[in-house]
Design a protein around this motif. Structure first.
Motif, PDB file in Angstrom:
ATOM      1  N   LYS A 158     -40.926  22.010  -9.711  1.00  0.00           N
ATOM      2  CA  LYS A 158     -40.719  22.252  -8.373  1.00  0.00           C
ATOM      3  C   LYS A 158     -39.188  22.216  -7.780  1.00  0.00           C
ATOM      4  CE  LYS A 158     -45.075  22.257  -6.170  1.00  0.00           C
ATOM      5  NZ  LYS A 158     -46.018  21.266  -5.494  1.00  0.00           N
TER       6      LYS A 158
ATOM      7  N   ALA B  19     -38.544  24.182  -4.650  1.00  0.00           N
ATOM      8  CA  ALA B  19     -39.518  23.758  -3.560  1.00  0.00           C
ATOM      9  C   ALA B  19     -39.284  22.369  -3.593  1.00  0.00           C
ATOM     10  CB  ALA B  19     -40.789  24.064  -4.203  1.00  0.00           C
TER      11      ALA B  19
ATOM     12  N   GLU C  43     -34.064  25.592  -0.689  1.00  0.00           N
ATOM     13  CA  GLU C  43     -35.346  25.995  -0.570  1.00  0.00           C
ATOM     14  C   GLU C  43     -35.670  27.215  -1.546  1.00  0.00           C
ATOM     15  OE1 GLU C  43     -34.750  28.028   3.332  1.00  0.00           O
ATOM     16  OE2 GLU C  43     -34.189  29.843   2.231  1.00  0.00           O
ATOM     17  N   PRO C  44     -36.797  27.720  -1.655  1.00  0.00           N
ATOM     18  CA  PRO C  44     -37.075  28.401  -2.881  1.00  0.00           C
ATOM     19  C   PRO C  44     -36.182  29.486  -3.201  1.00  0.00           C
ATOM     20  CG  PRO C  44     -39.076  27.748  -1.924  1.00  0.00           C
ATOM     21  CD  PRO C  44     -37.946  27.256  -1.116  1.00  0.00           C
ATOM     22  N   ASN C  45     -35.689  29.950  -2.001  1.00  0.00           N
ATOM     23  CA  ASN C  45     -35.130  31.315  -2.082  1.00  0.00           C
ATOM     24  C   ASN C  45     -33.611  30.937  -2.485  1.00  0.00           C
ATOM     25  OD1 ASN C  45     -36.414  33.317  -1.102  1.00  0.00           O
ATOM     26  ND2 ASN C  45     -35.865  33.532   1.139  1.00  0.00           N
TER      27      ASN C  45
ATOM     28  N   ARG D 188     -34.264  31.285  -6.216  1.00  0.00           N
ATOM     29  CA  ARG D 188     -34.498  32.896  -6.489  1.00  0.00           C
ATOM     30  C   ARG D 188     -32.886  33.387  -6.522  1.00  0.00           C
ATOM     31  NH1 ARG D 188     -39.221  34.820  -2.860  1.00  0.00           N
ATOM     32  NH2 ARG D 188     -40.930  34.583  -4.290  1.00  0.00           N
TER      33      ARG D 188
ATOM     34  N   PHE E 102     -46.398  29.460  -9.661  1.00  0.00           N
ATOM     35  CA  PHE E 102     -46.797  28.190  -9.554  1.00  0.00           C
ATOM     36  C   PHE E 102     -48.271  28.238  -9.942  1.00  0.00           C
ATOM     37  CE2 PHE E 102     -43.379  28.818  -6.298  1.00  0.00           C
ATOM     38  CZ  PHE E 102     -42.781  27.595  -6.501  1.00  0.00           C
TER      39      PHE E 102
ATOM     40  N   ALA F 244     -49.629  30.410  -5.318  1.00  0.00           N
ATOM     41  CA  ALA F 244     -48.940  30.559  -4.076  1.00  0.00           C
ATOM     42  C   ALA F 244     -49.095  32.217  -3.378  1.00  0.00           C
ATOM     43  CB  ALA F 244     -47.532  30.072  -4.331  1.00  0.00           C
ATOM     44  N   LEU F 245     -50.291  32.453  -3.318  1.00  0.00           N
ATOM     45  CA  LEU F 245     -50.448  33.799  -2.458  1.00  0.00           C
ATOM     46  C   LEU F 245     -50.992  33.601  -1.312  1.00  0.00           C
ATOM     47  CD1 LEU F 245     -52.358  35.318  -5.690  1.00  0.00           C
ATOM     48  CD2 LEU F 245     -50.055  35.741  -5.053  1.00  0.00           C
TER      49      LEU F 245
ATOM     50  N   ARG G 157     -44.880  39.041  -9.419  1.00  0.00           N
ATOM     51  CA  ARG G 157     -43.832  38.625  -8.697  1.00  0.00           C
ATOM     52  C   ARG G 157     -42.673  37.940  -9.436  1.00  0.00           C
ATOM     53  NH1 ARG G 157     -46.023  35.339  -3.515  1.00  0.00           N
ATOM     54  NH2 ARG G 157     -46.309  33.687  -5.183  1.00  0.00           N
TER      55      ARG G 157
END
Lengths: 258, 342
Positions: free
Chosen positions: A50, A55, A74-76, A79, A87, A91-92, A157
């Motif tokens: 994480k 995250a 943050e996650p972005n 990315r 995950f 994470a949907l 994704r």
């Protein structure tokens, strides 16, 4: 390997109150390499991943991507460096459909800033049918899909975007045999493309089948990091359970050549 | 431009994204028709054009509040402060007019005051991690207290004719002077509040369905942790929803005070409950992720028509409360049935 590692996590620490979830852990990953991350529940695997996924923020230590130090708020942020994560929880967003989930957080828009539903649907149909040709009900909310289909969306994704590093946290937990084989094929294919993969798994068979290296965690620490041909399943089990290799352990591959 | 003119894609979105609430929305729509037919049979005056426009006028305030509430409810939250914020915003608009500002900027100021209250709500909820119920309950008291303190609990009157335009004016009003010298109203016109409601509804529906922030509002309410891990800034999203709810409460306050041509600090008590009822009757789920502007409009009109029709049938205000109470329970009951795993 003399090349720069894709990822280096150096001396990473994370504690919650007095509990040390991750305790001075260092780990690395090279391009085209699959590293299996094993350990008991609560050994700190997911927590470590994480932090790499952005995250969670570490309390100490340094993360380097392509040799350059990074900080993920943050996650972005992660990315943006090409780190994608599947995950464990997938994470949907249950009420949204497959394309909406696939592009969640980075929706395609037209030049007026409207959501480009048509483009997202086309892309989703593309990537999802590659993973599962029977995936047709793309407009249904994902809550009504099977566990396998949900997993396929989560995987889709992670690979659709410009991925360099892939974190897979128990990617086959919800899958049947044929889908598991599909994920294994996918991992091999991605490795060929030079993507580095962290595979968190409990499935010893998968790990020995797919990984180049295993890293075992126990109580927040790394207790073993070995090339896969150096160890047997029993050795790894010993690491997971006791936190150490069997007393008389020697690298297995050396044994054979001797 | 091609994206806008694709009916197939758009229909699909409508069907799917709001599919979970469509059963309830259908039942709400049927209820609405049943009410209209029932009250129409009970009283001939109910189905007149005049009464239709009255209902439009009466429903616009609850409709605007309900639409803002819907945004908040979709994120999985609740906004109990809208009734009080409405009063505070109206009072601030009133004071601004008293201070010599023209009506439009004055009302804008009122709306901004509402938005500020909403922003504060969002801040308390996202930064201080206070549950929405408690945070907005606090704002409910704060805004009401401010409105009463600023005015000394007395209505602000003498605001002039132009302040009453928004609430009492109408578009396409046709008036004929009779020979007797009295005016005769041929068509009362479409009340401005109803037009405002339509504009707000279209705008918010567009934001929820076609804009990224709308998608994020649904995602946040559907599964907040998943949305966060997917890169949705859930805190920003919530902040946006509460601010919009506050701003819409401000607009509703302007409409209501303009209708009274007086800024009443004690107006709007319990309006938040009507707004929540409208959203829930219209299919919004209090557990988040589900809801829409269309449904909330239907819900608002069900409440509006119930009030109006019961009034015309001579049913007392107390009985009306009882009826609406049962309607709300019935609507939430349907929501429960829907969320039960089948």
């Amino acid at each position: 390997m003399g090349a720069t590692p894709l990822v280096e996590m150096i001396d990473i620490e994370k504690h919650f109150g007095g509990i040390r979830a991750v305790d001075h852990v260092s780990i690395d990953l090279f391009p085209g390499e699959v590293v299996g991350l094993l350990g008991h529940n609560g050994a700190g695997k997911s927590c470590l991943m994480k932090m790499l996924a952005g995250a969670m923020t570490p309390n100490g230590g340094e993360i380097r991507v392509d040799g350059k130090p990074v900080a993920f708020g943050e996650p972005n942020d992660a990315r943006a460096k090409g780190i994608e994560t599947i995950f464990q929880t997938l994470a949907l967003a249950d009420h949204l459909d497959a394309p909406a989930n696939l592009f969640l957080g980075r929706e395609l828009t037209t030049r007026f800033g409207n959501l480009d539903e048509a483009a997202m649907m086309d892309a989703a149909r593309d990537v999802l049918s590659r993973l599962n040709p029977n995936f047709k009900n793309l407009r249904d909310p994902v809550s009504s899909l099977s566990g396998g289909q949900r997993q396929v969306i989560a995987i889709g994704r992670a690979i659709y975007f410009d991925t360099k590093i892939l974190i897979m946290d128990e990617p086959t937990a919800a899958l049947g045999p044929s889908e598991t084989a599909m994920v294994a094929d996918l991992i091999r294919q991605l490795r060929e493309e030079g993507i580095g993969i962290f595979l968190v798994s409990h499935d010893m068979h998968d790990v020995f089948d797919l990984c180049d290296r295993v890293v075992v965690m126990n109580k927040g620490r790394v207790v073993g990091s070995n090339r896969i041909d150096e160890v047997t399943k029993d050795d790894v089990l010993s690491l997971i359970i006791k936190g150490e290799l069997p007393m008389d352990w020697q690298p297995r591959n050396l044994e054979v050549t001797r | 431009m091609a994206d806008i003119g694709k009916p197939a894609a758009f229909d699909g979105i409508g069907r799917v994204r709001f599919g979970a609430g469509s059963l309830q929305r259908l039942s709400a729509l049927l209820t609405l028709f049943a009410l209209v037919i029932g009250f129409g049979l009970a009283s001939s005056a109910f189905l007149s054009v005049n009464n239709g426009l009255t209902i439009l006028l009466q429903t616009s305030v609850i409709g605007i509040l309900g639409i803002g509430m819907t945004m908040v409810i979709i994120t999985g939250g609740i906004d109990l402060s809208v009734g009080s914020v409405l009063a505070l915003a109206g009072v601030i608009s009133g004071f601004a007019v008293k201070a010599g500002l023209p009506v439009f900027p004055a009302m804008t100021l009122g709306m901004l005051a509402g938005a500020a209250c909403g922003l504060f709500n969002g801040f308390v909820i996202t930064r201080m991690r206070i549950p929405p119920f408690v945070a907005t309950l606090g704002m409910m008291l704060i805004a009401r207290g401010l409105a009463l303190q600023l005015t000394g609990a007395t209505p602000v009157s003498g605001l002039g004719r132009s302040f009453g335009m928004l609430g009492n004016g109408a578009l396409f009003r046709v008036v004929e002077m009779q020979q007797s010298g009295f005016p005769r109203v041929i068509f009362p016109g479409i009340p401005y509040p109803a037009i405002l409601l339509a504009v707000v509804a279209v705008l918010i529906a567009y934001i929820l369905r076609r804009r990224r922030i709308g998608r994020h509002i649904y995602a946040t309410g559907s599964n907040e942790e998943a949305a966060r891990l997917s890169g949705v800034r859930t805190d920003h999203t919530k902040l946006y929803a509460y601010t919009m709810s506050g701003a819409l409460a401000g607009i509703a306050g302007n409409v209501l005070m303009s209708r009274l041509v007086t800024a009443q600090p004690s107006e709007g008590v319990m309006y938040e409950l009507d707004a929540i009822a409208a959203a829930v009757i219209g299919g919004a789920s209090l557990s988040g992720g589900v809801g829409g502007v269309g449904g909330t409009l239907i819900g608002a009109f069900i409440i509006g028509i119930l009030r109006n029709g019961l009034n015309m049938s001579g049913v007392s205000a107390f009985i009306q409360q009882i009826v609406i109470g049962f309607v709300v329970i019935g609507a939430v009951w349907i929501d429960q049935i829907r969320n039960r795993p089948s």
